[in-house]
Design a protein around this motif. Structure first.
Motif, PDB file in Angstrom:
ATOM      1  N   ILE A 203     -30.273 -36.536   7.999  1.00 15.41           N
ATOM      2  CA  ILE A 203     -29.139 -36.818   7.112  1.00 15.41           C
ATOM      3  C   ILE A 203     -27.945 -37.322   7.921  1.00 15.41           C
ATOM      4  CG2 ILE A 203     -27.406 -35.730   5.617  1.00 15.41           C
ATOM      5  CD1 ILE A 203     -29.773 -33.887   4.622  1.00 15.41           C
ATOM      6  N   GLU A 204     -27.644 -36.669   9.019  1.00 15.08           N
ATOM      7  CA  GLU A 204     -26.502 -37.077   9.842  1.00 15.08           C
ATOM      8  C   GLU A 204     -26.679 -38.497  10.380  1.00 15.08           C
ATOM      9  OE1 GLU A 204     -23.523 -35.555  10.282  1.00 15.08           O
ATOM     10  OE2 GLU A 204     -24.260 -34.102   8.836  1.00 15.08           O
ATOM     11  N   ARG A 205     -27.899 -38.842  10.769  1.00 15.92           N
ATOM     12  CA  ARG A 205     -28.159 -40.197  11.293  1.00 15.92           C
ATOM     13  C   ARG A 205     -28.042 -41.259  10.209  1.00 15.92           C
ATOM     14  NH1 ARG A 205     -32.453 -37.516  13.703  1.00 15.92           N
ATOM     15  NH2 ARG A 205     -33.917 -38.504  12.270  1.00 15.92           N
ATOM     16  N   HIS A 206     -28.260 -40.884   8.952  1.00 10.11           N
ATOM     17  CA  HIS A 206     -28.320 -41.857   7.857  1.00 10.11           C
ATOM     18  C   HIS A 206     -27.271 -41.592   6.782  1.00 10.11           C
ATOM     19  CE1 HIS A 206     -32.048 -43.581   9.381  1.00 10.11           C
ATOM     20  NE2 HIS A 206     -32.383 -42.352   9.698  1.00 10.11           N
ATOM     21  N   LEU A 207     -26.213 -40.885   7.126  1.00 11.68           N
ATOM     22  CA  LEU A 207     -25.248 -40.439   6.127  1.00 11.68           C
ATOM     23  C   LEU A 207     -24.610 -41.586   5.348  1.00 11.68           C
ATOM     24  CD1 LEU A 207     -24.291 -37.737   5.057  1.00 11.68           C
ATOM     25  CD2 LEU A 207     -22.411 -37.823   6.679  1.00 11.68           C
ATOM     26  N   ALA A 208     -24.381 -42.708   5.979  1.00  6.76           N
ATOM     27  CA  ALA A 208     -23.759 -43.836   5.287  1.00  6.76           C
ATOM     28  C   ALA A 208     -24.784 -44.692   4.536  1.00  6.76           C
ATOM     29  CB  ALA A 208     -22.984 -44.701   6.275  1.00  6.76           C
ATOM     30  N   ASP A 209     -26.064 -44.373   4.677  1.00  7.70           N
ATOM     31  CA  ASP A 209     -27.127 -45.118   4.008  1.00  7.70           C
ATOM     32  C   ASP A 209     -27.540 -44.403   2.719  1.00  7.70           C
ATOM     33  OD1 ASP A 209     -27.188 -46.693   6.346  1.00  7.70           O
ATOM     34  OD2 ASP A 209     -28.718 -45.396   7.245  1.00  7.70           O
ATOM     35  N   PRO A 210     -28.170 -45.135   1.808  1.00  5.28           N
ATOM     36  CA  PRO A 210     -28.736 -44.443   0.640  1.00  5.28           C
ATOM     37  C   PRO A 210     -29.807 -43.448   1.121  1.00  5.28           C
ATOM     38  CG  PRO A 210     -28.696 -46.822   0.301  1.00  5.28           C
ATOM     39  CD  PRO A 210     -28.351 -46.580   1.740  1.00  5.28           C
ATOM     40  N   ILE A 211     -29.744 -42.230   0.630  1.00  6.04           N
ATOM     41  CA  ILE A 211     -30.700 -41.186   1.014  1.00  6.04           C
ATOM     42  C   ILE A 211     -31.216 -40.523  -0.251  1.00  6.04           C
ATOM     43  CG2 ILE A 211     -31.035 -38.972   2.197  1.00  6.04           C
ATOM     44  CD1 ILE A 211     -28.679 -39.662   4.001  1.00  6.04           C
ATOM     45  N   THR A 212     -32.532 -40.308  -0.301  1.00  5.87           N
ATOM     46  CA  THR A 212     -33.132 -39.544  -1.396  1.00  5.87           C
ATOM     47  C   THR A 212     -33.842 -38.323  -0.797  1.00  5.87           C
ATOM     48  OG1 THR A 212     -35.275 -40.659  -1.312  1.00  5.87           O
ATOM     49  CG2 THR A 212     -33.560 -41.686  -2.700  1.00  5.87           C
ATOM     50  N   VAL A 213     -34.187 -37.389  -1.647  1.00  3.25           N
ATOM     51  CA  VAL A 213     -34.948 -36.225  -1.184  1.00  3.25           C
ATOM     52  C   VAL A 213     -36.292 -36.691  -0.626  1.00  3.25           C
ATOM     53  CG1 VAL A 213     -36.006 -34.035  -1.846  1.00  3.25           C
ATOM     54  CG2 VAL A 213     -33.792 -34.664  -2.784  1.00  3.25           C
ATOM     55  N   LYS A 214     -36.870 -37.720  -1.233  1.00  2.00           N
ATOM     56  CA  LYS A 214     -38.134 -38.262  -0.719  1.00  2.00           C
ATOM     57  C   LYS A 214     -37.966 -38.783   0.710  1.00  2.00           C
ATOM     58  CE  LYS A 214     -40.536 -39.511  -4.945  1.00  2.00           C
ATOM     59  NZ  LYS A 214     -41.165 -40.595  -5.715  1.00  2.00           N
TER      60      LYS A 214
ATOM     61  N   LEU B 172     -29.580 -22.621   3.221  1.00  2.00           N
ATOM     62  CA  LEU B 172     -28.203 -23.066   3.009  1.00  2.00           C
ATOM     63  C   LEU B 172     -27.656 -22.723   1.628  1.00  2.00           C
ATOM     64  CD1 LEU B 172     -28.528 -26.619   4.591  1.00  2.00           C
ATOM     65  CD2 LEU B 172     -27.736 -24.524   5.680  1.00  2.00           C
ATOM     66  N   ALA B 173     -28.496 -22.204   0.757  1.00  2.00           N
ATOM     67  CA  ALA B 173     -28.096 -21.881  -0.625  1.00  2.00           C
ATOM     68  C   ALA B 173     -27.532 -23.109  -1.345  1.00  2.00           C
ATOM     69  CB  ALA B 173     -27.100 -20.723  -0.648  1.00  2.00           C
ATOM     70  N   THR B 174     -28.161 -24.247  -1.106  1.00  2.00           N
ATOM     71  CA  THR B 174     -27.761 -25.482  -1.770  1.00  2.00           C
ATOM     72  C   THR B 174     -28.981 -26.386  -1.885  1.00  2.00           C
ATOM     73  OG1 THR B 174     -26.067 -27.226  -1.822  1.00  2.00           O
ATOM     74  CG2 THR B 174     -27.071 -26.749   0.329  1.00  2.00           C
ATOM     75  N   THR B 175     -28.788 -27.539  -2.491  1.00  2.00           N
ATOM     76  CA  THR B 175     -29.867 -28.519  -2.565  1.00  2.00           C
ATOM     77  C   THR B 175     -29.645 -29.584  -1.488  1.00  2.00           C
ATOM     78  OG1 THR B 175     -28.704 -30.025  -4.056  1.00  2.00           O
ATOM     79  CG2 THR B 175     -29.962 -28.208  -5.078  1.00  2.00           C
ATOM     80  N   PRO B 176     -30.689 -30.315  -1.132  1.00  2.00           N
ATOM     81  CA  PRO B 176     -30.510 -31.380  -0.141  1.00  2.00           C
ATOM     82  C   PRO B 176     -29.451 -32.403  -0.567  1.00  2.00           C
ATOM     83  CG  PRO B 176     -32.840 -30.971  -0.470  1.00  2.00           C
ATOM     84  CD  PRO B 176     -32.109 -30.167  -1.501  1.00  2.00           C
ATOM     85  N   MET B 177     -29.451 -32.785  -1.832  1.00  2.00           N
ATOM     86  CA  MET B 177     -28.511 -33.807  -2.276  1.00  2.00           C
ATOM     87  C   MET B 177     -27.086 -33.276  -2.371  1.00  2.00           C
ATOM     88  SD  MET B 177     -30.479 -36.234  -1.932  1.00  2.00           S
ATOM     89  CE  MET B 177     -29.222 -37.467  -2.204  1.00  2.00           C
ATOM     90  N   HIS B 178     -26.912 -32.006  -2.682  1.00  2.00           N
ATOM     91  CA  HIS B 178     -25.559 -31.430  -2.637  1.00  2.00           C
ATOM     92  C   HIS B 178     -25.067 -31.391  -1.191  1.00  2.00           C
ATOM     93  CE1 HIS B 178     -25.893 -29.383  -6.789  1.00  2.00           C
ATOM     94  NE2 HIS B 178     -25.141 -30.460  -6.863  1.00  2.00           N
ATOM     95  N   TYR B 179     -25.963 -31.084  -0.280  1.00  6.11           N
ATOM     96  CA  TYR B 179     -25.600 -31.092   1.131  1.00  6.11           C
ATOM     97  C   TYR B 179     -25.151 -32.492   1.558  1.00  6.11           C
ATOM     98  CZ  TYR B 179     -25.713 -30.563   6.160  1.00  6.11           C
ATOM     99  OH  TYR B 179     -25.355 -30.554   7.484  1.00  6.11           O
ATOM    100  N   VAL B 180     -25.919 -33.508   1.172  1.00 10.93           N
ATOM    101  CA  VAL B 180     -25.573 -34.890   1.502  1.00 10.93           C
ATOM    102  C   VAL B 180     -24.199 -35.233   0.927  1.00 10.93           C
ATOM    103  CG1 VAL B 180     -26.162 -37.317   1.064  1.00 10.93           C
ATOM    104  CG2 VAL B 180     -27.954 -35.708   1.749  1.00 10.93           C
ATOM    105  N   ARG B 181     -23.984 -34.914  -0.343  1.00 14.50           N
ATOM    106  CA  ARG B 181     -22.697 -35.216  -0.978  1.00 14.50           C
ATOM    107  C   ARG B 181     -21.545 -34.528  -0.231  1.00 14.50           C
ATOM    108  NH1 ARG B 181     -21.929 -32.029  -5.834  1.00 14.50           N
ATOM    109  NH2 ARG B 181     -21.317 -30.637  -4.175  1.00 14.50           N
TER     110      ARG B 181
END
Length: 123
Positions: free
Chosen positions: A27-38, A59-68
Protein backbone atom coordinates in the motif's frame (compact mmCIF):
# COMPACT_ATOMS: atom_id res chain seq x y z
CA UNK A 1 1.06 8.71 10.93
CA UNK A 2 -1.68 6.35 11.91
CA UNK A 3 -0.89 4.42 15.06
CA UNK A 4 -1.74 1.15 13.32
CA UNK A 5 0.77 1.93 10.57
CA UNK A 6 3.38 2.84 13.18
CA UNK A 7 2.65 -0.28 15.25
CA UNK A 8 3.11 -2.64 12.32
CA UNK A 9 6.11 -0.96 10.74
CA UNK A 10 8.11 -0.07 13.85
CA UNK A 11 7.81 -3.09 16.12
CA UNK A 12 9.32 -6.54 16.22
CA UNK A 13 8.49 -8.92 13.41
CA UNK A 14 6.49 -11.07 15.82
CA UNK A 15 3.83 -8.37 16.18
CA UNK A 16 1.06 -8.52 13.61
CA UNK A 17 0.69 -10.93 10.75
CA UNK A 18 3.37 -11.04 8.13
CA UNK A 19 0.59 -10.73 5.54
CA UNK A 20 -0.58 -7.48 7.11
CA UNK A 21 2.94 -6.07 7.11
CA UNK A 22 3.42 -7.13 3.47
CA UNK A 23 0.09 -5.56 2.56
CA UNK A 24 1.04 -2.30 4.28
CA UNK A 25 4.36 -2.24 2.43
CA UNK A 26 2.51 -2.73 -0.88
CA UNK A 27 0.00 0.00 0.00
CA UNK A 28 2.76 2.45 0.91
CA UNK A 29 4.56 1.81 -2.40
CA UNK A 30 1.35 2.35 -4.39
CA UNK A 31 -0.51 4.88 -2.26
CA UNK A 32 -0.93 7.41 -5.07
CA UNK A 33 -2.07 4.69 -7.50
CA UNK A 34 -5.51 3.11 -7.76
CA UNK A 35 -5.54 0.19 -5.29
CA UNK A 36 -8.15 -2.52 -4.79
CA UNK A 37 -8.35 -5.31 -2.23
CA UNK A 38 -7.67 -7.70 -5.12
CA UNK A 39 -4.42 -5.84 -5.84
CA UNK A 40 -3.37 -6.15 -2.20
CA UNK A 41 -4.31 -9.84 -2.12
CA UNK A 42 -2.39 -10.51 -5.33
CA UNK A 43 0.70 -8.72 -3.96
CA UNK A 44 0.64 -10.85 -0.80
CA UNK A 45 -0.35 -14.13 -2.49
CA UNK A 46 -3.46 -14.42 -0.34
CA UNK A 47 -7.18 -14.38 -0.96
CA UNK A 48 -9.13 -11.15 -0.58
CA UNK A 49 -10.91 -12.73 2.38
CA UNK A 50 -7.61 -13.58 4.08
CA UNK A 51 -6.38 -9.98 3.65
CA UNK A 52 -9.65 -8.59 4.97
CA UNK A 53 -9.43 -10.90 7.98
CA UNK A 54 -5.80 -9.96 8.64
CA UNK A 55 -6.64 -6.25 8.64
CA UNK A 56 -9.64 -6.88 10.86
CA UNK A 57 -7.62 -8.92 13.36
CA UNK A 58 -4.43 -6.84 13.36
CA UNK A 59 -5.71 -3.30 12.78
CA UNK A 60 -9.46 -3.41 13.52
CA UNK A 61 -10.17 -1.90 10.12
CA UNK A 62 -10.61 -2.89 6.50
CA UNK A 63 -7.86 -2.70 3.87
CA UNK A 64 -9.68 0.07 1.99
CA UNK A 65 -10.30 2.12 5.14
CA UNK A 66 -6.60 1.80 5.86
CA UNK A 67 -5.77 3.02 2.34
CA UNK A 68 -8.17 5.96 2.68
CA UNK A 69 -6.73 6.94 6.07
CA UNK A 70 -3.14 6.83 4.79
CA UNK A 71 -4.12 8.91 1.75
CA UNK A 72 -5.83 11.45 4.01
CA UNK A 73 -2.67 11.64 6.12
CA UNK A 74 -0.51 12.20 3.04
CA UNK A 75 -2.92 14.84 1.75
CA UNK A 76 -2.83 16.61 5.12
CA UNK A 77 0.99 16.54 5.12
CA UNK A 78 1.06 18.07 1.65
CA UNK A 79 -1.55 20.73 2.48
CA UNK A 80 0.13 21.65 5.77
CA UNK A 81 3.54 21.92 4.13
CA UNK A 82 2.44 24.05 1.19
CA UNK A 83 3.52 27.67 0.90
CA UNK A 84 1.24 30.29 -0.67
CA UNK A 85 3.85 30.74 -3.41
CA UNK A 86 3.52 27.03 -4.31
CA UNK A 87 0.08 27.64 -5.83
CA UNK A 88 -1.14 24.25 -4.59
CA UNK A 89 -4.89 23.75 -4.53
CA UNK A 90 -7.05 21.41 -2.47
CA UNK A 91 -8.32 19.87 -5.71
CA UNK A 92 -4.78 19.05 -6.90
CA UNK A 93 -3.91 17.42 -3.58
CA UNK A 94 -7.16 15.45 -3.48
CA UNK A 95 -6.62 14.14 -7.01
CA UNK A 96 -2.97 13.31 -6.36
CA UNK A 97 -3.97 11.05 -3.48
CA UNK A 98 -6.75 9.26 -5.32
CA UNK A 99 -9.81 11.24 -4.29
CA UNK A 100 -11.77 11.82 -7.47
CA UNK A 101 -14.73 13.52 -5.80
CA UNK A 102 -13.79 16.71 -3.96
CA UNK A 103 -16.93 16.63 -1.78
CA UNK A 104 -16.17 13.12 -0.54
CA UNK A 105 -12.56 14.10 0.13
CA UNK A 106 -13.54 17.23 2.05
CA UNK A 107 -16.09 15.34 4.16
CA UNK A 108 -13.70 12.52 5.02
CA UNK A 109 -10.93 15.04 5.74
CA UNK A 110 -13.12 17.06 8.10
CA UNK A 111 -14.29 13.93 9.94
CA UNK A 112 -10.70 12.76 10.34
CA UNK A 113 -8.96 16.02 11.24
CA UNK A 114 -11.71 18.35 12.50
CA UNK A 115 -11.10 21.03 9.89
CA UNK A 116 -11.52 21.45 6.16
CA UNK A 117 -8.66 20.87 3.74
CA UNK A 118 -8.71 24.54 2.83
CA UNK A 119 -8.28 25.50 6.49
CA UNK A 120 -5.17 23.32 6.66
CA UNK A 121 -3.86 24.85 3.43
CA UNK A 122 -4.34 28.42 4.68
CA UNK A 123 -2.41 27.90 7.94
Amino acid sequence: RSSAHWDLTHVSTSSGRAATREAIAYIERHLADPITVKDIARATNLSTRAIQQAFHDDLATTPMHYVRDRRLERARDQLAGALPSDGITVTEVAERWGFGHLGNFSGAYRRRFGESPSQTLRR
